[in-house]
Design an enzyme around this catalytic site. Structure first.
Site, PDB file in Angstrom:
ATOM      1  N   ASP A  21     -41.031 -38.299  24.777  1.00  0.00           N
ATOM      2  CA  ASP A  21     -41.729 -37.108  24.586  1.00  0.00           C
ATOM      3  C   ASP A  21     -40.951 -35.998  25.270  1.00  0.00           C
ATOM      4  O   ASP A  21     -41.586 -34.833  25.514  1.00  0.00           O
ATOM      5  CB  ASP A  21     -43.000 -37.601  25.531  1.00  0.00           C
ATOM      6  CG  ASP A  21     -42.680 -38.035  26.944  1.00  0.00           C
ATOM      7  OD1 ASP A  21     -41.529 -38.018  27.315  1.00  0.00           O
ATOM      8  OD2 ASP A  21     -43.700 -38.236  27.635  1.00  0.00           O
ATOM      9  N   ASP A  54     -35.430 -38.413  26.721  1.00  0.00           N
ATOM     10  CA  ASP A  54     -35.723 -39.577  27.640  1.00  0.00           C
ATOM     11  C   ASP A  54     -36.082 -40.530  26.954  1.00  0.00           C
ATOM     12  O   ASP A  54     -35.921 -40.918  25.654  1.00  0.00           O
ATOM     13  CB  ASP A  54     -36.806 -39.050  28.728  1.00  0.00           C
ATOM     14  CG  ASP A  54     -38.136 -39.011  28.120  1.00  0.00           C
ATOM     15  OD1 ASP A  54     -38.190 -38.669  26.901  1.00  0.00           O
ATOM     16  OD2 ASP A  54     -39.215 -39.198  28.708  1.00  0.00           O
ATOM     17  N   ASP A  91     -38.521 -42.289  26.079  1.00  0.00           N
ATOM     18  CA  ASP A  91     -39.743 -42.624  24.941  1.00  0.00           C
ATOM     19  C   ASP A  91     -39.811 -41.344  24.142  1.00  0.00           C
ATOM     20  O   ASP A  91     -40.646 -41.284  23.481  1.00  0.00           O
ATOM     21  CB  ASP A  91     -40.931 -42.985  25.730  1.00  0.00           C
ATOM     22  CG  ASP A  91     -41.561 -41.877  26.642  1.00  0.00           C
ATOM     23  OD1 ASP A  91     -40.567 -41.190  27.229  1.00  0.00           O
ATOM     24  OD2 ASP A  91     -42.881 -41.659  26.762  1.00  0.00           O
ATOM     25  N   SER A 120     -41.139 -44.228  30.126  1.00  0.00           N
ATOM     26  CA  SER A 120     -40.634 -42.965  30.162  1.00  0.00           C
ATOM     27  C   SER A 120     -39.168 -42.764  30.461  1.00  0.00           C
ATOM     28  O   SER A 120     -38.270 -43.389  29.781  1.00  0.00           O
ATOM     29  CB  SER A 120     -41.759 -42.055  30.660  1.00  0.00           C
ATOM     30  OG  SER A 120     -41.245 -40.700  30.407  1.00  0.00           O
TER      31      SER A 120
HETATM   32 MG    MG Z   1     -41.104 -39.546  28.829  1.00  0.00          MG
END
Ligand code: MG
Length: 452
Positions: A239, A235, A237, A96
């Site tokens: 999400d 960020d 990844d 992340s």
């Molecule tokens: Mg993330």
């Protein structure tokens, strides 16, 4: 917190706790948990993702599961793909927003919702047990599917207004997989897109993957220099999403979330929205005005998702920028949230700073008190007892939250450090400061009393 899974899957510096061996074991445990079926495996741009992906896939197929390797994707791409294609589960290899030396493994259900802490406890038990290998002809197969990004892009475009003619938008992709989704979606929507850090690179040469204001100076500067209408950052990844106004200013986390809640309630009529206990009271104010109801959850997107499911919420999110649109899928989706915000600007024909000016903003004070890990449970129990003696409106969803007439206070033990954290929000700076001092004092006294 379990033996292997923390607040967001298995995560550590690579080679410390999370090793290829552990990844193999996690993959085998998930295979055993599912029995059989087909699992999608995705990864972000980190340099050790290939190693962990190979280990997880090996573990899954060694327990008889088939695997669809969807390659370098955003976490929400994986969630969306699993839900849309009707697969049995998903695995995402990502850490992340953490620095490049970190990596992680996170499991997803067939509806795109992260594994619950209860499911993770079950996986941990299987990881610690003895597993048998299947017959020679019962090993699983691996196929590649490069269409997952397209599935995600199409699904987002179904949800948003596609008439962004004339809007210029700067997108900072953090050298992560969002480079394959957000700029593509926004161009399809008719926007002019200027992208930053859009080449995938697990060393994160452009900036640190956490989209906080101090990491987004280039984005703010570029928005101003190009006279853009909006800045967007994800960020590592994707999400998460955060925004920079057309003036080049970072848009407050809570204010943007409140704006999103207001808009969703406008569109869908009165309903419930889920936010964590750390989110600002401005959310309550805005949602109440719209005839809606706020459901408070523990901190963590998995808890927000669970509350959305249990309470039938029409939207949910955390101030850090993980927003869940349950009508699409149950995974926090940065590119979808970004497109949704652009859609809002298109429909309103007004800049973000103007929309945000209608949302009140309150001062927040954050403090910490030192407290050894082993004393935390006792200290928190004592804090709760003291607060119950003094106040009527107490919530213990996560830590202890005290609702006051002119603000609130949240006291939570830190999950990673020997500290108790105190968050205060009030209508004025002076009052926030005063409450901060008062509650720091109270927690300190509780720590001392437990020590004796
Ligand atoms: Mg993330």
């Amino acid at each position: 917190m379990g033996k292997y899974f923390g607040t967001s899957g298995i995560r550590s510096r690579i080679g410390e706790f999370l090793t290829p061996e552990l990844a193999l074991r996690a993959g085998r445990a998930l295979g055993e948990y599912l029995g059989d079926g087909t699992v999608a495996v995705g990864r972000d741009t980190r340099v050790h993702c290939d190693t962990l992906r190979a280990a997880v896939i090996s573990g899954l197929t060694a327990q008889g599961c088939n695997v669809v390797d969807i390659g370098l994707v955003c976490t929400p791409t994986l969630g969306c793909y699993v839900a849309t294609e009707g697969l049995d589960a998903g695995v995402m290899i990502t850490a992340s927003h953490n620095p490049p030396e970190y990596n992680g493994i996170k499991f997803w259900n067939s509806d795109g919702m992260a594994f619950s802490p209860e499911q993770e406890r079950e996986i941990e038990q299987i990881m610690d047990g003895d597993l048998e290998y299947p017959n020679w002809d019962e090993y699983g197969e691996v196929v590649d599917d490069e269409t997952a990004l397209n599935v995600h892009v199409e699904r987002i475009l179904d949800e948003v207004s596609v008439d962004g003619d004339g809007l210029r938008i700067v997108v900072d992709c953090a050298n992560g997989p969002s480079a394959f989704v957000t700029p593509v979606v926004l161009r399809e929507m008719g926007c002019e897109v200027i992208s930053l850090n859009a080449h995938p690179d697990g060393h994160f040469p452009g900036r640190e993957p956490e989209p906080k204001p101090e990491n987004l100076k280039d984005l703010m500067r570029t928005v101003r220099a190009t006279d853009a209408d909006l800045g967007i950052a994800h960020d590592g990844d994707a999400d998460r999403v955060v925004f920079v106004t057309e003036k080049g200013k970072f848009a407050g986390y809570d204010e943007v979330l409140a704006l999103a809640c207001r808009r969703i309630l406008e569109e869908k009529g009165p309903g419930k929205v889920a936010v964590n206990v750390d989110a600002s009271m401005v959310i309550d104010e805005v949602v109440r005005e719209m005839g809606g109801e706020v459901v408070r959850t523990k901190v963590g997107d998995v808890h927000v998702a669970a509350a959305i499911r249990e309470e039938g919420c029409i939207f949910g999110g955390e101030p850090n920028g993980t927003w869940i649109h349950p009508n699409v899928h149950m995974c926090p989706d940065g590119p979808l949230s970004a497109a949704w915000m652009v859609s809002l600007l298109i429909e309103e024909e007004r800049p973000l700073s103007e929309l945000l000016a209608e949302i009140p903003s309150y001062p927040v004070v954050r403090e910490t008190v030192e407290c050894p890990d082993e004393l935390k449970p006792k200290v928190m129990r004592l804090v709760e007892t003291r607060l119950r003696e003094a106040y009527d409106d107490i919530d213990t969803v996560d830590g202890v939250r005290v609702e006051l007439d002119d603000g609130w206070v949240l006291i939570r033990p830190s999950g990673t450090e020997p500290l108790v954290r105190i968050t205060v929000e009030a209508e004025s700076k002076e009052r926030a400061r005063e409450l901060g001092d008062e509650f720091v004092d109270l927690v300190r006294r509780c720590v001392e009393e437990v020590r004796e």
